[in-house]
Write a protein that holds these residues in place. Structure first.
Motif, PDB file in Angstrom:
ATOM      1  N   LYS A   3       0.800  -1.218   0.000  1.00 25.27           N
ATOM      2  CA  LYS A   3       0.000   0.000   0.000  1.00 25.27           C
ATOM      3  C   LYS A   3       0.838   1.276   0.000  1.00 25.27           C
ATOM      4  N   ASP A   6       0.559   3.208  -3.284  1.00 26.18           N
ATOM      5  CA  ASP A   6      -0.787   3.556  -3.737  1.00 26.18           C
ATOM      6  C   ASP A   6      -0.917   5.069  -3.896  1.00 26.18           C
ATOM      7  N   GLU A  11       1.374   5.319 -10.078  1.00 28.05           N
ATOM      8  CA  GLU A  11       0.571   4.691 -11.117  1.00 28.05           C
ATOM      9  C   GLU A  11       0.868   5.295 -12.484  1.00 28.05           C
ATOM     10  N   ILE A  23      -1.511  -3.265  -7.067  1.00 30.08           N
ATOM     11  CA  ILE A  23      -1.419  -2.561  -5.793  1.00 30.08           C
ATOM     12  C   ILE A  23      -2.792  -2.564  -5.142  1.00 30.08           C
ATOM     13  N   ARG A  24      -2.854  -3.045  -3.924  1.00 33.94           N
ATOM     14  CA  ARG A  24      -4.118  -2.984  -3.194  1.00 33.94           C
ATOM     15  C   ARG A  24      -4.337  -1.558  -2.706  1.00 33.94           C
ATOM     16  N   ALA A  25      -5.567  -1.112  -2.772  1.00 38.64           N
ATOM     17  CA  ALA A  25      -5.905   0.210  -2.269  1.00 38.64           C
ATOM     18  C   ALA A  25      -5.813   0.214  -0.747  1.00 38.64           C
ATOM     19  N   ARG A  26      -5.584   1.376  -0.205  1.00 39.00           N
ATOM     20  CA  ARG A  26      -5.485   1.489   1.251  1.00 39.00           C
ATOM     21  C   ARG A  26      -6.821   1.113   1.888  1.00 39.00           C
TER      22      ARG A  26
END
Length: 89
Positions: A3, A6, A11, A23-26
């Protein structure tokens, strides 16, 4: 990626070079864990480094010769594997 990457600048840079970001979002992982009731997982590399840090002789490299350091590193890895193999599933 975790994270910490992010951000829109990251990006944009990844798109510029043609990479696909995973990437996982926060907060996304926290929400999924609450819904499923599972515990958080550590990344394999982080977990392995934490196991290696238990061997102080490897944590701070005091050996001058590379062969001595690599020997201790192999010994530590073999002890980690041996201990994991003895542990019941």
């Amino acid at each position: 990626m975790d994270k910490g990457y992010d951000y829109s600048e990251v990006e944009a840079l990844l798109k510029e070079f043609g990479y696909t970001a995973h990437i996982r979002a926060r907060g996304e992982e926290r929400k999924l864990l609450k819904e499923s009731g599972q515990r958080a997982r550590r990344w394999v590399v982080e977990r392995t480094h934490s196991w290696m840090n238990r061997f102080r002789r490897i944590l701070v490299r005091w050996e001058k010769k590379l062969s001595n350091f690599l020997g201790l590193l192999h010994l530590a890895c073999s002890l980690i594997v041996y201990r994991a193999a003895r542990r019941p599933i």
